[in-house]
Design an enzyme around this catalytic site. Structure first.
Site, short mmCIF file in Angstrom:
data_model
loop_
_atom_site.label_atom_id
_atom_site.label_comp_id
_atom_site.label_asym_id
_atom_site.label_seq_id
_atom_site.Cartn_x
_atom_site.Cartn_y
_atom_site.Cartn_z
N GLU A 190 66.88 -29.34 147.18
CA GLU A 190 67.32 -30.17 148.31
C GLU A 190 67.27 -31.66 147.97
O GLU A 190 66.54 -32.44 148.58
CB GLU A 190 66.47 -29.91 149.55
CG GLU A 190 66.56 -28.51 150.10
CD GLU A 190 65.77 -28.36 151.39
OE1 GLU A 190 66.29 -28.80 152.44
OE2 GLU A 190 64.65 -27.83 151.32
N HIS A 230 67.94 -35.48 148.04
CA HIS A 230 68.40 -36.43 149.06
C HIS A 230 68.47 -37.83 148.45
O HIS A 230 69.42 -38.18 147.80
CB HIS A 230 67.49 -36.38 150.29
CG HIS A 230 67.72 -35.20 151.16
ND1 HIS A 230 68.89 -35.02 151.86
CD2 HIS A 230 66.93 -34.15 151.48
CE1 HIS A 230 68.83 -33.90 152.57
NE2 HIS A 230 67.65 -33.35 152.34
#
EC number: 4.2.99.-
Length: 280
Positions: free
Chosen positions: A254, A256
């Site tokens: 994930e 970011h």
């Protein structure tokens, strides 16, 4: 050199501090982490439910960040002293950047506004733009540029000129990340359209296909940009000419936030619980 540090709490965004460290928002834990040049990690609690989101080094030598969960702007000195500045209820601040005027500018996802806060903590609502403004950056023209995630547009605000909008050619693109590059262009991600956009200050808007749910984008000092591909667990480097090179991350990372550190290395916030410095 590469470095990885496990940091629980949902690392989301990063900024290089004036102390030579990287500062990281922990969106799930309501805290800020500091990763020193030696790799040591320190944590600074903010508040339960505060959801620290984007972070920026301020002109006063402190770190400024948005508290998306409790409608505040936070200020944290490198010595760990925390101050908070309340905003209107439901404003849900998200993006933040240092402006050319010596103040910090931020977006309000909930109320659809663009706000400004001085280093003394004086806040003002500068413009109501709607469209769920997301991330924000200082442009090469000294205006602030921002993405309208639900408005399908890129906005520009300058105190002298007011607000102008550039509608995106791809409908429902969901723009999020935004950055300025040294070649006088604004780059932005379109997470719902799997595209990367570019607006030269003196030219027409361009779009590049970039599968993988592009989220954050940061200017590469050597030219072009780096992009986090949140949906593909990858990073992409895109040259100024549009050439694309991708780099795999561990499954479930994930990715970011992206930021370059004081040592020139690229750092990545992985919401799965890690902060990574990419190899040189």
């Amino acid at each position: 050199m590469s470095l990885i540090r496990e940091i629980a709490g949902g690392p989301y965004a990063l900024a290089a501090g004036p102390d030579g460290a990287m500062w990281v928002t922990l969106v799930h834990d309501g805290a800020i982490a500091r990763v020193g040049a030696d790799g040591a990690v320190d944590r600074f609690p903010v508040a339960d439910g505060s959801r620290p989101s984007l972070i920026s080094a301020g002109p006063d030598g402190a770190l400024w960040f948005t508290r998306n969960g409790d409608d505040r702007i936070g200020r944290l000195t490198t010595a760990g002293e925390l101050t908070e500045f309340p905003l209107s209820e439901g404003s849900a601040p998200f993006g933040i950047c240092a402006g050319a005027d010596g103040a910090l500018w931020f977006t309000e996802m909930g109320s659809g506004g663009i706000g400004r806060i001085t280093v003394d903590g004086e806040t003002s609502g500068w413009a109501s733009v709607g469209g769920t403004p997301s991330m924000i950056t200082r442009g090469p023209d000294d205006a602030v540029w921002f993405t309208l995630n639900q408005g399908n547009a890129i906005g520009r605000l300058h105190p002298r000129d007011g607000v102008t909008m550039r509608e995106l050619p791809t409908r429902g693109a969901g723009p999020v990340g935004i950055t300025a590059t040294h070649d006088d262009a604004i780059w932005f991600t379109e997470i719902l359209a799997d595209k990367l956009g570019r607006i030269p200050l003196d030219g027409a808007l361009q779009e590049i296909d970039l599968p993988g749910k592009p989220h954050a984008v940061v200017a590469d000092p050597s030219g072009g940009v780096w992009v986090s591909l949140w949906g593909a667990d990858r990073l992409a480097r895109v040259s100024a000419d549009g050439d694309i090179e991708t780099f795999d991350l561990p499954p479930g990372s994930e990715p970011h936030g992206l930021a370059f550190g004081p040592d020139g290395g690229l750092w990545v916030a992985l919401e799965s619980g890690f902060v990574l410095r990419m190899p040189d």
